[in-house]
Design a protein around this motif. Structure first.
Motif, short mmCIF file in Angstrom:
data_model
loop_
_atom_site.label_atom_id
_atom_site.label_comp_id
_atom_site.label_asym_id
_atom_site.label_seq_id
_atom_site.Cartn_x
_atom_site.Cartn_y
_atom_site.Cartn_z
N PRO A 57 0.82 -1.21 0.00
CA PRO A 57 0.00 0.00 0.00
C PRO A 57 0.86 1.26 0.00
O PRO A 57 2.03 1.23 0.37
CB PRO A 57 -0.79 -0.12 1.31
CG PRO A 57 0.07 -0.97 2.18
CD PRO A 57 0.80 -1.91 1.27
N GLY A 61 -1.01 6.41 2.82
CA GLY A 61 -2.40 6.03 3.06
C GLY A 61 -3.25 6.33 1.84
O GLY A 61 -2.85 7.07 0.95
N ARG A 62 -4.42 5.77 1.81
CA ARG A 62 -5.32 6.00 0.68
C ARG A 62 -6.05 7.32 0.87
O ARG A 62 -6.38 7.72 1.98
CB ARG A 62 -6.33 4.88 0.57
CG ARG A 62 -5.71 3.54 0.26
CD ARG A 62 -6.70 2.44 0.08
NE ARG A 62 -7.85 2.57 0.97
CZ ARG A 62 -9.02 1.99 0.78
NH1 ARG A 62 -9.20 1.22 -0.26
NH2 ARG A 62 -10.01 2.15 1.63
N ILE A 64 -9.08 8.05 -0.03
CA ILE A 64 -10.45 7.82 0.44
C ILE A 64 -10.47 7.66 1.97
O ILE A 64 -11.42 8.08 2.63
CB ILE A 64 -11.11 6.62 -0.28
CG1 ILE A 64 -12.61 6.54 0.01
CG2 ILE A 64 -10.44 5.32 0.09
CD1 ILE A 64 -13.41 7.59 -0.67
N ASP A 65 -9.42 7.08 2.53
CA ASP A 65 -9.34 6.94 3.99
C ASP A 65 -9.24 8.31 4.66
O ASP A 65 -9.86 8.55 5.70
CB ASP A 65 -8.14 6.08 4.40
CG ASP A 65 -8.31 4.63 3.98
OD1 ASP A 65 -9.45 4.20 3.74
OD2 ASP A 65 -7.27 3.93 3.88
N GLU A 66 -8.45 9.21 4.07
CA GLU A 66 -8.34 10.57 4.62
C GLU A 66 -9.68 11.29 4.52
O GLU A 66 -10.10 11.99 5.45
CB GLU A 66 -7.26 11.35 3.88
CG GLU A 66 -7.04 12.76 4.39
CD GLU A 66 -6.41 12.82 5.77
OE1 GLU A 66 -6.45 13.90 6.38
OE2 GLU A 66 -5.90 11.80 6.26
N GLU A 68 -12.69 9.87 4.44
CA GLU A 68 -13.60 9.24 5.41
C GLU A 68 -13.30 9.72 6.84
O GLU A 68 -14.21 9.94 7.64
CB GLU A 68 -13.50 7.71 5.33
CG GLU A 68 -14.08 7.11 4.09
CD GLU A 68 -15.59 7.13 4.05
OE1 GLU A 68 -16.23 7.44 5.07
OE2 GLU A 68 -16.15 6.85 2.97
N ARG A 69 -12.03 9.88 7.16
CA ARG A 69 -11.64 10.36 8.49
C ARG A 69 -12.16 11.78 8.71
O ARG A 69 -12.73 12.10 9.75
CB ARG A 69 -10.12 10.31 8.63
CG ARG A 69 -9.61 10.62 10.01
CD ARG A 69 -8.09 10.46 10.11
NE ARG A 69 -7.66 9.15 9.66
CZ ARG A 69 -6.93 8.92 8.56
NH1 ARG A 69 -6.52 9.92 7.82
NH2 ARG A 69 -6.59 7.70 8.22
N THR A 160 -11.23 13.11 -4.29
CA THR A 160 -12.36 12.62 -3.51
C THR A 160 -13.10 13.83 -2.96
O THR A 160 -12.47 14.75 -2.44
CB THR A 160 -11.89 11.71 -2.36
OG1 THR A 160 -11.18 10.61 -2.91
CG2 THR A 160 -13.06 11.19 -1.57
N GLY A 174 -16.28 9.08 -3.83
CA GLY A 174 -14.94 8.76 -4.30
C GLY A 174 -14.71 9.06 -5.67
O GLY A 174 -14.67 9.48 -6.60
#
Length: 174
Positions: A57, A61-62, A64-66, A68-69, A160, A174
């Motif tokens: 990975p 980090g991805r 989309i994760d940022e 979502e956070r 995103t 996304g």
């Protein structure tokens, strides 16, 4: 003195003997591997290493994760405004984002988790409609937002979008 052949020493494989066409390999253990065999092994190792590297990975980090956070923390601010009955403000800048609570007529930074000020993860750049590079949305005690807010998070060629609607709903596309 010549060494006896394996079949002469009493060693035979079941059903196969030297008389039936069984012959031992002509290569001894001292000859080692051929150049072709070594090249094939090295090629296989190189291909497997390339697959492992491609499967790792992104250390940042991805994206989309940022997103979502950020959205989860915005939802928490929305819920906290309703539960506490105080206005909660979310500000977003090019460097990061943070939260403030309205107390005695002024805005006070929230320093309790999960609503502490945060910086964007490595390489993430928000695109804000505001020319100043800073945007703010306030959730009132009923959970309604002062104005809709759209934050496009970008890293490299990936984008995103996080949207906060006037009704206080936070979505990630996304």
């Amino acid at each position: 003195m010549r060494a006896a052949a394996p079949h002469q020493r009493g060693f035979t494989l079941p059903g196969r003997s030297a008389q039936q066409g069984f012959t031992l390999l002509g290569r001894s253990a001292q000859q080692g591997f051929t150049l072709i065999e070594l090249m094939i092994v090295i090629t296989i190792i190189a291909l497997m290493s390339a697959l492992v590297v491609l499967a790792l990975p992104d250390p940042r980090g991805r994206l989309i994760d940022e997103a979502e956070r950020f959205a989860a923390r915005a939802r928490t601010a929305h819920d906290l405004a309703i539960v506490e009955g105080h206005s909660i403000s979310l500000w977003v800048s090019r460097d990061g984002y943070g939260f403030e609570r309205r107390e005695r007529g002024s805005w006070v930074a929230i320093d309790q988790r999960p609503l502490v000020q945060a910086r964007w993860a490595g390489g993430v750049a928000p695109a804000l409609a505001d020319a100043s590079g800073r945007a703010r949305v306030t959730f009132d005690s009923t959970g309604l937002a002062s104005a809709p807010l759209v934050v496009d998070l970008r890293r490299d060629a990936i984008t995103t979008r996080v949207t906060i609607g006037s009704d206080g709903r936070v979505t990630v596309n996304g």
